[in-house]
Each structure stands twice: as C-alpha cells, then as structure tokens.
Design a protein around this motif. Structure first.
Motif, short mmCIF file in Angstrom:
data_model
loop_
_atom_site.label_atom_id
_atom_site.label_comp_id
_atom_site.label_asym_id
_atom_site.label_seq_id
_atom_site.Cartn_x
_atom_site.Cartn_y
_atom_site.Cartn_z
N TRP A 12 0.86 -1.39 -0.07
CA TRP A 12 0.03 -0.07 0.05
C TRP A 12 0.94 1.10 -0.03
N GLY A 39 -1.45 -1.40 6.91
CA GLY A 39 -2.13 -0.68 5.65
C GLY A 39 -3.61 -0.26 6.44
N SER A 40 -3.78 -0.29 7.78
CA SER A 40 -5.10 -0.17 8.24
C SER A 40 -5.19 1.68 8.48
N VAL A 41 -6.10 2.11 8.04
CA VAL A 41 -6.16 3.49 8.15
C VAL A 41 -6.87 3.78 9.66
N ILE A 64 -1.69 5.94 8.55
CA ILE A 64 -1.99 4.54 8.18
C ILE A 64 -0.80 3.63 9.02
N TYR A 82 2.89 4.34 12.78
CA TYR A 82 2.17 4.70 11.45
C TYR A 82 2.82 5.71 10.93
N VAL A 89 0.53 6.72 -1.48
CA VAL A 89 -0.18 5.43 -1.02
C VAL A 89 -1.09 4.90 -1.97
N SER A 91 -4.41 3.74 -2.52
CA SER A 91 -5.61 3.33 -1.97
C SER A 91 -6.30 2.07 -2.01
N LEU A 94 -5.34 -0.20 0.98
CA LEU A 94 -5.42 0.07 2.29
C LEU A 94 -6.53 -0.45 3.01
N LEU A 112 -6.27 12.32 5.20
CA LEU A 112 -4.96 11.97 4.83
C LEU A 112 -4.25 12.82 4.02
#
Length: 123
Positions: A12, A39-41, A64, A82, A89, A91, A94, A112
């Motif tokens: 990502w 990759g977690s928002v 992220i 993070y 990135v 998207s 993600l 972001l």
C-alpha cells in the motif's frame, strides 16, 4: 516507547519521506480492543491512541498503521508505528474497518491528504 520496523515496505505504500529514522512515521500506543494490520487507516482517540478509523462524527483519519499486526484486548494497549505525514499510498491496498461506507472512505482519504498522504494509482 520506540518501535523499530525491519520489514520491507508494504504494497500500500508507494513512497514516503526519506531521511534519518523515517521522518514520515510516528510511534503510537494502540488503544484497547483493537486489531490493526499493516495498511489500516487509523484515527487517534481522545488519549492519542491509535484505533481503526470508523467514520464516526468528527472522527479524523490520522495516518496508516504500518508493520506487524497488533491486537489488544479489553483494558490493554499495544505498541505500533504509523505513517503520519508525507507519503504516497495505493488506496486500493489500504485496509478500512469492515463495512465502512464509501463516503466515509473518501472522507478518510481527504483527511490524509491534509497530512500530505496522497493516493496514486496501482501499477
């Protein structure tokens, strides 16, 4: 608390601010009852702890999560890293909270972008 990542860049993450000690990244405490994967928002709760972005009223995406997955139980916290600024990135790669509406994902990406974390198309 300092977390050091030794693993290669994730699918990502297209590009990030380069320099001494990865200046685009921040160490963070992971809030209780969370599962954050690479990759977690994320957003930050009122204690400044990372949680999966859920799109709640007045919730702001803060970055992220990067690195190995961290799962915390009720009443326990964890440590993580993070990407907080200056990155590009992909998207599509993600990770968002399961069931999050497209409009909320768009809002998170706009948050972001204010941090200079912008999207690029996948190859």
């Amino acid at each position: 608390m300092t977390v050091t990542l030794e693993k290669p860049t994730s699918a990502w993450l297209a590009n990030e601010l380069d320099g001494n000690h990865r200046p685009s990244r921040e160490n963070v405490v992971v809030a209780a009852s969370q599962t954050l994967v690479d990759g977690s928002v994320i957003s930050l709760n009122s204690n400044g702890q990372a949680q999966i972005y859920g799109g709640a009223e007045n919730e702001v995406a803060a970055g992220i999560f990067v690195g190995d997955a961290v799962t915390t139980g009720a009443g326990e916290t964890g440590a993580g890293v993070y990407v907080a600024r200056n990155a590009k990135v992909v998207s599509e790669n993600l990770t968002f909270k399961s069931g999050l509406a497209s409009a909320k994902k768009t809002a998170a990406l706009a948050d972001l972008a204010k941090l200079h974390i912008t999207t690029v198309r996948s190859a």
